[in-house]
Scaffold this active site. Structure first.
Site, PDB file in Angstrom:
ATOM      1  N   GLN A   1      44.275  41.723  64.471  1.00  0.00           N
ATOM      2  CA  GLN A   1      44.362  40.432  65.694  1.00  0.00           C
ATOM      3  C   GLN A   1      46.034  40.989  66.884  1.00  0.00           C
ATOM      4  O   GLN A   1      45.428  41.463  67.512  1.00  0.00           O
ATOM      5  CB  GLN A   1      44.882  39.032  65.044  1.00  0.00           C
ATOM      6  CG  GLN A   1      44.294  37.724  66.653  1.00  0.00           C
ATOM      7  CD  GLN A   1      43.005  38.256  66.910  1.00  0.00           C
ATOM      8  OE1 GLN A   1      42.455  38.490  66.402  1.00  0.00           O
ATOM      9  NE2 GLN A   1      42.794  37.737  68.035  1.00  0.00           N
TER      10      GLN A   1
ATOM     11  N   GLU B   1      40.855  39.750  38.818  1.00  0.00           N
ATOM     12  CA  GLU B   1      42.543  39.210  37.733  1.00  0.00           C
ATOM     13  C   GLU B   1      42.164  37.278  37.781  1.00  0.00           C
ATOM     14  O   GLU B   1      43.347  37.412  37.857  1.00  0.00           O
ATOM     15  CB  GLU B   1      43.636  39.513  37.401  1.00  0.00           C
ATOM     16  CG  GLU B   1      43.265  41.047  37.742  1.00  0.00           C
ATOM     17  CD  GLU B   1      44.946  41.525  36.755  1.00  0.00           C
ATOM     18  OE1 GLU B   1      45.345  41.305  36.586  1.00  0.00           O
ATOM     19  OE2 GLU B   1      44.693  43.172  36.951  1.00  0.00           O
TER      20      GLU B   1
ATOM     21  N   ASP C   1      48.240  36.505  32.144  1.00  0.00           N
ATOM     22  CA  ASP C   1      48.954  36.404  32.336  1.00  0.00           C
ATOM     23  C   ASP C   1      50.509  36.678  32.480  1.00  0.00           C
ATOM     24  O   ASP C   1      51.311  36.893  33.640  1.00  0.00           O
ATOM     25  CB  ASP C   1      49.926  35.146  31.295  1.00  0.00           C
ATOM     26  CG  ASP C   1      49.628  33.871  31.058  1.00  0.00           C
ATOM     27  OD1 ASP C   1      47.984  32.918  31.607  1.00  0.00           O
ATOM     28  OD2 ASP C   1      48.872  33.262  29.857  1.00  0.00           O
TER      29      ASP C   1
ATOM     30  N   ARG D   1      53.131  49.367  72.473  1.00  0.00           N
ATOM     31  CA  ARG D   1      52.387  48.379  73.087  1.00  0.00           C
ATOM     32  C   ARG D   1      52.755  47.698  74.554  1.00  0.00           C
ATOM     33  O   ARG D   1      53.185  46.778  74.156  1.00  0.00           O
ATOM     34  CB  ARG D   1      51.297  47.549  72.844  1.00  0.00           C
ATOM     35  CG  ARG D   1      49.806  47.155  73.110  1.00  0.00           C
ATOM     36  CD  ARG D   1      48.983  48.165  73.231  1.00  0.00           C
ATOM     37  NE  ARG D   1      47.900  47.633  74.090  1.00  0.00           N
ATOM     38  CZ  ARG D   1      46.771  47.977  74.568  1.00  0.00           C
ATOM     39  NH1 ARG D   1      47.388  49.978  74.956  1.00  0.00           N
ATOM     40  NH2 ARG D   1      45.543  47.992  74.847  1.00  0.00           N
TER      41      ARG D   1
HETATM   42  N1  COS Z   1      47.839  31.455  26.973  1.00  0.00           N
HETATM   43  C1  COS Z   1      47.146  31.387  25.915  1.00  0.00           C
HETATM   44  N2  COS Z   1      45.363  30.381  25.413  1.00  0.00           N
HETATM   45  C2  COS Z   1      45.323  29.975  26.444  1.00  0.00           C
HETATM   46  C3  COS Z   1      45.313  30.291  27.704  1.00  0.00           C
HETATM   47  C4  COS Z   1      46.338  31.094  27.675  1.00  0.00           C
HETATM   48  N3  COS Z   1      46.517  31.695  29.245  1.00  0.00           N
HETATM   49  N4  COS Z   1      44.520  30.176  28.761  1.00  0.00           N
HETATM   50  C5  COS Z   1      43.656  29.102  27.752  1.00  0.00           C
HETATM   51  N5  COS Z   1      43.918  29.089  26.675  1.00  0.00           N
HETATM   52  C6  COS Z   1      43.409  28.716  25.088  1.00  0.00           C
HETATM   53  C7  COS Z   1      43.780  27.336  25.353  1.00  0.00           C
HETATM   54  O1  COS Z   1      44.671  27.314  25.111  1.00  0.00           O
HETATM   55  C8  COS Z   1      41.898  27.150  24.521  1.00  0.00           C
HETATM   56  O2  COS Z   1      42.411  26.788  23.231  1.00  0.00           O
HETATM   57  P1  COS Z   1      41.696  25.767  22.385  1.00  0.00           P
HETATM   58  O3  COS Z   1      40.934  26.207  21.936  1.00  0.00           O
HETATM   59  O4  COS Z   1      42.790  25.750  21.092  1.00  0.00           O
HETATM   60  O5  COS Z   1      42.125  24.606  22.870  1.00  0.00           O
HETATM   61  C9  COS Z   1      41.451  27.774  24.640  1.00  0.00           C
HETATM   62  O6  COS Z   1      42.130  29.089  25.276  1.00  0.00           O
HETATM   63  C10 COS Z   1      40.333  27.879  25.206  1.00  0.00           C
HETATM   64  O7  COS Z   1      40.716  27.496  27.361  1.00  0.00           O
HETATM   65  P2  COS Z   1      39.826  26.695  28.187  1.00  0.00           P
HETATM   66  O8  COS Z   1      39.140  25.437  27.493  1.00  0.00           O
HETATM   67  O9  COS Z   1      41.081  26.029  29.205  1.00  0.00           O
HETATM   68  O10 COS Z   1      39.159  27.763  28.801  1.00  0.00           O
HETATM   69  P3  COS Z   1      38.283  27.952  29.802  1.00  0.00           P
HETATM   70  O11 COS Z   1      37.017  27.805  29.076  1.00  0.00           O
HETATM   71  O12 COS Z   1      37.819  26.448  30.891  1.00  0.00           O
HETATM   72  O13 COS Z   1      38.577  29.086  30.740  1.00  0.00           O
HETATM   73  C11 COS Z   1      39.656  29.790  32.701  1.00  0.00           C
HETATM   74  C12 COS Z   1      40.206  29.114  31.111  1.00  0.00           C
HETATM   75  C13 COS Z   1      39.114  29.771  33.409  1.00  0.00           C
HETATM   76  C14 COS Z   1      41.222  29.919  32.961  1.00  0.00           C
HETATM   77  C15 COS Z   1      39.431  31.282  32.323  1.00  0.00           C
HETATM   78  O14 COS Z   1      38.014  31.460  31.777  1.00  0.00           O
HETATM   79  C16 COS Z   1      40.250  31.771  33.073  1.00  0.00           C
HETATM   80  O15 COS Z   1      40.936  32.075  33.340  1.00  0.00           O
HETATM   81  N6  COS Z   1      38.746  32.823  33.386  1.00  0.00           N
HETATM   82  C17 COS Z   1      39.664  33.377  34.660  1.00  0.00           C
HETATM   83  C18 COS Z   1      38.660  34.775  34.006  1.00  0.00           C
HETATM   84  C19 COS Z   1      39.898  35.918  34.598  1.00  0.00           C
HETATM   85  O16 COS Z   1      40.864  35.678  35.769  1.00  0.00           O
HETATM   86  N7  COS Z   1      38.874  37.412  35.357  1.00  0.00           N
HETATM   87  C20 COS Z   1      39.413  38.384  35.922  1.00  0.00           C
HETATM   88  C21 COS Z   1      38.439  39.569  35.840  1.00  0.00           C
HETATM   89  S1  COS Z   1      39.577  40.148  34.135  1.00  0.00           S
HETATM   90  S2  COS Z   1      40.608  41.754  35.542  1.00  0.00           S
END
Ligand code: COS
Length: 387
Positions: free
Chosen positions: A339, A366, A242, A270
């Protein structure tokens, strides 16, 4: 450089000027060579360290300058004007350091942040695995308690600064059956027993940045390397992303600006059909759309970074927007730049070819732009359910 007055403080303007100067004097002259040879930009990292830029976002008591997300965005935007591979190397150190800044205890902050702030040691962030990219909670790397140690096993994939960084923040499962709530964050140092690096990846773009596997084979680290509380690893990873995602938006703005500058300069000189091609409305309209979308991206990133620094806590949606829009714009703008330059744009003699190859990663790393849309969509759903 941005010509619009965004009412920066004197200090912020100094950061912009300094980073721009490094981009023009140190990065642009070598970027084509670094792209060709895939050489890690250590010399430029030393310049950035000397300019104190590694300490931008680190609190003053740990040797940093105490700036926020906005100051970091200002710096990376200008550096990215030079080359986003070099900038990604710099930004990935921040990504590795943020978990310590946000969740480290006093001892961990004192031990690691001053070296990161001075640029003496680079950091890196290890979340992604072969089977866990967008599905970050699907990681398989484990960390098991063994007396005074944690023992890590597993492999992280596509880690920026892998092999070059000395400080790694790693997300691993401490309770396999608890899903996202079973992950924890750790600090692992280069040289720790059982920690090694896999192959260096060959990439379409971003070639001067090092991308490697991190291999943990019964890697033993002392107990006090646990970051935050046990089970908080997924939240730590999400909060880190975030805070970091607006920086990717800023990198996209810097890259887009560079592509626009190349396009306008080329179109002005150009000559075809007896006149500079900028006199043709088809070219003018492309340039107008590019410039407008870049300014919209810049305004969005600045507004959101400033909102984060002002203390807004609920930032996931805003941060995803600050990454999504400018990175889609960067892909479009760099493609249009090729382009406009036509056949020359496709040749390596001109920089827009590299810019277009580099731009693609911005929509992927990310968090893919599909994931950003998911984050935004889910936040909207929650917001409107509350109304
Ligand atoms: N801040 C705080 N808490 C968060 C959060 C955030 N930004 N995003 C999720 N959570 C919490 C949720 O509230 C949930 O908590 P509870 O278990 O207490 O309910 C928990 O984390 C799991 O969240 P969620 O169910 O939404 O997780 P998912 O497995 O569905 O995944 C995404 C969420 C897809 C948003 C996450 O996996 C993601 O960001 N994926 C991309 C990863 C990424 O950016 N990779 C790049 C490589 S790192 S450079």
């Amino acid at each position: 450089m941005a010509k619009v007055n965004y009412f920066l403080t004197e200090e912020q303007q100094m950061i912009v000027d300094l980073a721009y100067q490094i981009a023009v004097e140190k990065i642009i002259p070598v970027r084509a060579r670094l792209d060709e040879t895939e050489e890690f930009p250590w010399d430029i990292m030393k310049d950035l360290a000397q300019a104190d830029l590694f300490g931008l976002y680190i609190p003053e008591q740990y040797g940093g300058l105490g700036g926020g997300c906005f100051e970091n965005c200002l710096a990376v935007e200008q550096l990215a004007y030079g080359c986003i591979a070099v900038t990604t190397t710099f930004a990935a150190s921040a990504l590795g350091a943020y978990p310590i800044v946000l969740f480290g205890n006093e001892d961990q902050k004192e031990r690691y942040l001053p070296d990161i702030a001075s640029g003496k040691r680079l950091a890196a962030f290890g979340l992604t695995e072969a089977g866990a990219g967008s599905d970050a909670a699907g990681i398989k790397t484990t960390a098991v308690e063994d007396g005074d140690y944690w023992v890590l096993n597993g492999t992280k994939q596509w880690i920026t600064n892998g092999g070059e960084a000395e400080i790694y923040t790693i997300i691993a499962l401490t309770d396999k059956n608890k899903g996202a709530r079973g992950a924890s964050a750790f600090i692992v140092e280069k040289g720790d027993e059982g920690f090694s690096f896999g192959k260096k990846e060959k990439k379409m773009g971003l070639r001067a940045s090092a991308t490697r596997e991190l291999v943990f084979n019964d890697c033993r680290i002392p107990k006090d390397r646990l970051l935050g509380r046990r089970g908080a690893g997924f939240i730590i990873a999400m909060k880190t992303l975030d805070l970091a995602r607006p920086g990717i938006g800023a990198i996209a703005v810097g890259l887009s600006q560079a592509a626009l500058d190349e396009s306008v300069n080329y179109a002005r000189q150009r000559v075809q059909f007896g006149q500079p091609i900028i006199s043709f409305q088809a070219i003018q309209h492309m340039l107008a759309d590019m410039a407008t979308q870049i300014e919209a991206s810049r305004a969005l990133v600045y507004a959101i970074a400033r909102t984060i620094d002002a203390g807004e806590k609920d930032i996931s949606k805003l941060s995803a927007m600050a990454k999504l829009f400018p990175t889609d714009v960067a892909m479009k703008v760099t493609t249009d730049a090729v382009q406009i330059l036509g056949g020359y744009g496709y040749m390596k003699e001109y920089p827009v070819e590299k810019m277009m190859r580099d731009a693609k990663i911005l929509q992927i790393y990310e968090g893919t732009n599909q994931i950003q849309r998911n984050v935004i969509g889910q936040a909207l759903n929650k917001e409107y359910a509350r109304k």
